[in-house]
Every structure is written in C-alpha cells, then in structure tokens.
Motif scaffolding. Structure first.
Motif, PDB file in Angstrom:
ATOM      1  N   TYR A  73       0.821  -1.212   0.000  1.00 13.80           N
ATOM      2  CA  TYR A  73       0.000   0.000   0.000  1.00 13.80           C
ATOM      3  C   TYR A  73       0.857   1.264   0.000  1.00 13.80           C
ATOM      4  N   GLU A  74       1.840   1.322   0.871  1.00 12.97           N
ATOM      5  CA  GLU A  74       2.710   2.490   0.943  1.00 12.97           C
ATOM      6  C   GLU A  74       4.150   2.075   0.686  1.00 12.97           C
ATOM      7  N   ASN A  75       4.822   2.821  -0.172  1.00  9.21           N
ATOM      8  CA  ASN A  75       6.221   2.505  -0.473  1.00  9.21           C
ATOM      9  C   ASN A  75       6.922   3.752  -0.973  1.00  9.21           C
ATOM     10  N   LYS A  76       8.116   3.996  -0.439  1.00 10.24           N
ATOM     11  CA  LYS A  76       8.896   5.159  -0.866  1.00 10.24           C
ATOM     12  C   LYS A  76      10.115   4.753  -1.692  1.00 10.24           C
ATOM     13  N   ASN A  77      10.277   3.436  -1.923  1.00 13.94           N
ATOM     14  CA  ASN A  77      11.406   2.979  -2.732  1.00 13.94           C
ATOM     15  C   ASN A  77      11.240   3.427  -4.175  1.00 13.94           C
ATOM     16  N   ARG A  78      12.299   3.963  -4.741  1.00 17.03           N
ATOM     17  CA  ARG A  78      12.292   4.408  -6.133  1.00 17.03           C
ATOM     18  C   ARG A  78      13.401   3.668  -6.877  1.00 17.03           C
ATOM     19  N   PHE A  79      13.050   3.139  -8.046  1.00 15.63           N
ATOM     20  CA  PHE A  79      14.024   2.393  -8.838  1.00 15.63           C
ATOM     21  C   PHE A  79      13.928   2.785 -10.306  1.00 15.63           C
ATOM     22  N   VAL A  80      15.054   2.678 -10.984  1.00 15.03           N
ATOM     23  CA  VAL A  80      15.088   2.742 -12.444  1.00 15.03           C
ATOM     24  C   VAL A  80      14.579   1.405 -12.966  1.00 15.03           C
ATOM     25  N   TRP A  81      13.683   1.427 -13.956  1.00 11.09           N
ATOM     26  CA  TRP A  81      13.179   0.160 -14.510  1.00 11.09           C
ATOM     27  C   TRP A  81      14.292  -0.542 -15.284  1.00 11.09           C
ATOM     28  N   ASP A  82      15.012   0.222 -16.128  1.00 13.57           N
ATOM     29  CA  ASP A  82      16.173  -0.302 -16.850  1.00 13.57           C
ATOM     30  C   ASP A  82      16.929   0.873 -17.480  1.00 13.57           C
ATOM     31  N   SER A  91      20.938   5.629 -27.058  1.00 17.54           N
ATOM     32  CA  SER A  91      21.139   6.217 -25.727  1.00 17.54           C
ATOM     33  C   SER A  91      20.862   5.160 -24.658  1.00 17.54           C
ATOM     34  N   ASN A  92      21.168   5.502 -23.441  1.00 21.01           N
ATOM     35  CA  ASN A  92      20.943   4.583 -22.319  1.00 21.01           C
ATOM     36  C   ASN A  92      19.559   4.806 -21.692  1.00 21.01           C
ATOM     37  N   GLU A  93      18.537   4.769 -22.522  1.00 21.10           N
ATOM     38  CA  GLU A  93      17.168   4.946 -22.033  1.00 21.10           C
ATOM     39  C   GLU A  93      16.533   3.633 -21.600  1.00 21.10           C
ATOM     40  N   GLY A  94      17.297   2.536 -21.712  1.00 22.86           N
ATOM     41  CA  GLY A  94      16.798   1.257 -21.249  1.00 22.86           C
ATOM     42  C   GLY A  94      16.074   0.457 -22.313  1.00 22.86           C
ATOM     43  N   ILE A  95      15.876  -0.821 -22.011  1.00 19.31           N
ATOM     44  CA  ILE A  95      15.161  -1.743 -22.895  1.00 19.31           C
ATOM     45  C   ILE A  95      14.053  -2.392 -22.078  1.00 19.31           C
ATOM     46  N   ASN A  96      12.843  -2.429 -22.626  1.00 22.22           N
ATOM     47  CA  ASN A  96      11.704  -2.898 -21.834  1.00 22.22           C
ATOM     48  C   ASN A  96      11.501  -4.411 -21.893  1.00 22.22           C
ATOM     49  N   ASN A  97      12.589  -5.129 -21.698  1.00 22.50           N
ATOM     50  CA  ASN A  97      12.571  -6.588 -21.581  1.00 22.50           C
ATOM     51  C   ASN A  97      12.726  -6.922 -20.101  1.00 22.50           C
ATOM     52  N   TYR A  98      11.625  -7.274 -19.453  1.00 20.92           N
ATOM     53  CA  TYR A  98      11.651  -7.465 -17.996  1.00 20.92           C
ATOM     54  C   TYR A  98      12.655  -8.530 -17.555  1.00 20.92           C
ATOM     55  N   LEU A  99      12.805  -9.586 -18.344  1.00 27.02           N
ATOM     56  CA  LEU A  99      13.673 -10.692 -17.952  1.00 27.02           C
ATOM     57  C   LEU A  99      15.148 -10.301 -17.908  1.00 27.02           C
ATOM     58  N   LYS A 100      15.485  -9.173 -18.513  1.00 27.17           N
ATOM     59  CA  LYS A 100      16.870  -8.700 -18.469  1.00 27.17           C
ATOM     60  C   LYS A 100      16.954  -7.293 -17.878  1.00 27.17           C
ATOM     61  N   SER A 101      15.922  -6.907 -17.156  1.00 23.76           N
ATOM     62  CA  SER A 101      15.850  -5.542 -16.637  1.00 23.76           C
ATOM     63  C   SER A 101      16.503  -5.409 -15.268  1.00 23.76           C
ATOM     64  N   SER A 102      16.843  -4.188 -14.946  1.00 18.99           N
ATOM     65  CA  SER A 102      17.398  -3.932 -13.613  1.00 18.99           C
ATOM     66  C   SER A 102      16.305  -3.968 -12.552  1.00 18.99           C
ATOM     67  N   THR A 124      15.946  -7.440 -11.080  1.00 14.98           N
ATOM     68  CA  THR A 124      17.049  -7.683 -10.140  1.00 14.98           C
ATOM     69  C   THR A 124      16.814  -6.959  -8.825  1.00 14.98           C
ATOM     70  N   GLU A 125      16.355  -5.718  -8.906  1.00 17.15           N
ATOM     71  CA  GLU A 125      16.104  -4.931  -7.689  1.00 17.15           C
ATOM     72  C   GLU A 125      15.016  -5.575  -6.839  1.00 17.15           C
ATOM     73  N   LEU A 126      13.958  -6.062  -7.473  1.00 18.19           N
ATOM     74  CA  LEU A 126      12.865  -6.682  -6.729  1.00 18.19           C
ATOM     75  C   LEU A 126      13.308  -7.973  -6.043  1.00 18.19           C
ATOM     76  N   LEU A 127      14.078  -8.785  -6.747  1.00 12.95           N
ATOM     77  CA  LEU A 127      14.554 -10.036  -6.154  1.00 12.95           C
ATOM     78  C   LEU A 127      15.520  -9.766  -5.008  1.00 12.95           C
ATOM     79  N   ASN A 128      16.362  -8.742  -5.174  1.00 15.23           N
ATOM     80  CA  ASN A 128      17.269  -8.354  -4.086  1.00 15.23           C
ATOM     81  C   ASN A 128      16.491  -7.820  -2.891  1.00 15.23           C
ATOM     82  N   LEU A 129      15.422  -7.094  -3.174  1.00 19.07           N
ATOM     83  CA  LEU A 129      14.580  -6.553  -2.102  1.00 19.07           C
ATOM     84  C   LEU A 129      13.950  -7.675  -1.297  1.00 19.07           C
TER      85      LEU A 129
END
Length: 363
Positions: free
Chosen positions: A183-192, A201-212, A215-220
């Motif tokens: 419900y409440e969360n202040k964590n902010r992450f870059v999707w990729d 440019s380094n605007e990221g790629i929207n492939n979840y299986l290789k996204s940052s 990784t952040e969610l699993l580490n969390l």
C-alpha cells in the motif's frame, strides 16, 4: 400505586433486564474468546509437533517449489510428537486435524488445521475473502471473473496486514493464492538503463527478464527490508505476466500481458491490464483511456509508480500509473514501486474485516 410509581418500577425492571442481557453477551464473548485461545494453542502444538516429525523424517518433506504434503494427527500422536488430541480439548469436544506443509522457495510453511465441528474449524484467509456474502455483480467489491475473484471499483474491504504493514488485495487467483500489492512505499528504482540501439542512448530496454527492476525486486525480497525472514514462508513463488502491450490494446483479460511469463519468483509488479480491470467505468476500454481512473481503487495514489508492462511499439518505454491513470515513460527514469506478491492458500485467518482500520490479520 400511581402512574409515576408504575413507570419507575417498569424502568427499574427494564434496567435489570438490559443489565442481564449485557452480562450475558459479555460472558458469551469471554467464553468464545477463551475457546478460540484454547484452539489456537492446540494448533500451535500441532505445528510444533509436525516440525519435530519432519526433522526426524526430512526425506518426506516437499522437494520442489510449490509442492505440498500432509501429516495427520494420528501419525503425530503415534510418534509421540504431540499429546493425544482428545486430551488437549475440553468439555468432551471431538476434533480431528492435520498439518499441511508447503515449500515456498527455500522456506517451508507449516499450517495446522483443526476441525472440531460446531466448536471450532480452522479457516483459511482466502475462504474468508471469497465468502459468497462478499461477492458482487455490480458496484464496488469482489467480482468473480474467469474462476478468479477480483476486487474492482473502490472497495473498502481489501486490506490485509502482512510483514508489519498494510497491503491491498488485488485478487484471489485460480490456485486460491492471494495476490497483494504494497500500500505504501517510498522505494524508487530505475526500470532499466541499458543502452538502447533504437534510441542511441541509455534509455533502457523494456525486456523485464533482463531488466534492472527485476534484479532490484529479487534483491529486495532477499533482504529483510520488505519482508522479515520469518514471514517469507507465507509467500508463494509464481510466474508474473510480462507481455508487452500496445497503446491501443483493449484486452483486460490478461491475455496480452500473460502471453509471456517469468519463471516462478516471489515479487513482481501489477500489469496494465490489472489496473484497467479495477475500473468500473464502462468507458475504460484501452490502455490510455483517461476514464480508467474512475471508480478505481488503484488510481488513488498521489505519486507515480511502475507497472511491469512494457510498451509494445517503443522498446524504451514502460507503462506507469501516473497519479491516477496510465501513461508511459522512459525505462531509465527513477519512479516508485509497489511490489506485488502471492500469499499462500494455506494462510490462516486470525481476525479483521478487511478495512483500512481493521485489516485482515493472519496467523
């Protein structure tokens, strides 16, 4: 005896009657509470007995994620892992029971079940949620859709307390797992933020299986920031839907997003389709329809937060809930997250009615 005296006597009699009723209600409440405490203590005896049993018989434990096994009371009694159940209950109450063990990731969940007829029956949380009295066919509430039970509109009974915080119940799925969102969360992450050749440019790629963000969610989850170690056993590892979605897509069944799945894992994010489904507005039809913010409990947050869904037409764009409706933005932006997980179908209801002030409580 005059009228005044009669009225006084009637008032006195009425007061006595009311007093007796109050005393009776309090007595019933105390007895019921004590009985529940008694049965709860027996449940804990069963759980501890089962833990000892499987410590001595580790080869009988489930081996794979999601597998379950059961040990009954008779086995625990015969092995002297628990006292005789008939000796633990009072007042000639007849009970039977078992302990269900499931493997969730690397954790084992031991859940005792008691059936003592009219006196007491252990109740799973999912059964409490999907009680027929909670299901609606119009207005705010819990809808049955394709053998799932989905909260829509602006319900007031979809809160659960877990890991020391409130979560929103999104649905009860076909496996009776309870999908919840923080419900409440202040964590902010870059999707990729990888280099995207389409954008140079380094605007990221929207492939979840290789996204940052994956990784952040699993580490969390692996840390104890979100969920204490002792409570991770309640979390079921399941695949998440990560199919990309067109800006004009009208599907709200999950077919688009669920065309591609992750492997079974503990944390994810909601899909765009889940956000759209939550709205009761008949004009909420496609991804960008502004009407989807209407009659939608998922549109009630002031800040923006990520979904798990990528834009099918633009390889660097991810859909987000921007305060109250769906937009997309560069994957390299840093935005809040609202982690999503699945609670086991074996979780036991302990109290609460699902409101913000009185959320469901689990044992």
């Amino acid at each position: 005896m005059n009228l005044s005296q009669i009225n006084k006597k009637l008032a006195l009699i009425g007061g006595v009657v009311v007093g007796l009723v109050v005393v009776a209600v309090i007595a019933i409440f105390i007895i019921a509470r004590d009985n529940n405490l008694e049965f709860s203590a027996i449940e804990q005896q069963l759980r501890r007995g089962a833990e000892k049993y499987f410590k001595d018989n580790a080869d009988l434990l489930p081996k794979e994620n999601g597998q379950k096994t059961v040990v009954d009371v008779t086995t625990l009694e015969n092995g002297e892992y628990i006292p005789l159940l008939s000796k633990m209950v009072k007042n000639d109450v007849v009970c039977n029971g078992e302990v269900r063990v499931s493997k969730n990731g690397k954790h084992y969940l031991y859940v005792p079940y008691l059936n003592c007829g009219k006196e007491y029956v252990t109740e799973e949380l999912y059964k409490k949620i999907i009680n027929p009295s909670n299901i609606v066919t119009k207005d705010d509430g819990l809808y049955k859709i394709n053998n799932e039970y989905v909260f829509r509109g602006e319900p007031t009974n979809n809160f659960v307390e877990f890991a020391g915080q409130k979560w929103l119940i999104i649905k009860v799925d076909k496996d009776n797992h309870i999908k919840i969102m923080q419900y409440e969360n202040k964590n902010r992450f870059v999707w990729d933020n990888r280099y995207n050749i389409d954008r140079n440019s380094n605007e990221g790629i929207n492939n979840y299986l290789k996204s940052s963000i994956e990784t952040e969610l699993l580490n969390l989850f692996d840390s104890e920031e979100l969920i204490p170690e002792k409570e991770k056993r309640f979390v079921v590892y399941k695949p998440f839907c990560i199919g990309k979605r067109s800006e004009t897509a009208a599907d709200k069944s999950g077919k688009v997003e669920c065309a591609k799945m992750t492997k079974a894992q503990p944390l994810g994010l909601i899909t765009v389709g889940e956000f759209l489904t939550a709205s009761l507005d008949k004009n909420c039809k496609t991804t960008y329809d502004a009407s989807c913010q209407n009659y939608n409990y998922l549109a009630k947050f002031e800040h923006s937060w990520w979904t798990i869904t990528g834009n099918k037409e633009k390889s660097h764009r991810i859909y987000r809930v921007s305060s109250s409706f769906i937009t997309d933005t560069s994957a390299s932006n840093e935005i809040r997250i609202k982690p999503v997980l699945h609670l086991s179908d074996n979780i036991i209801y302990s109290g609460g009615i699902g409101t913000f002030d009185d959320p469901y409580i689990i044992k």
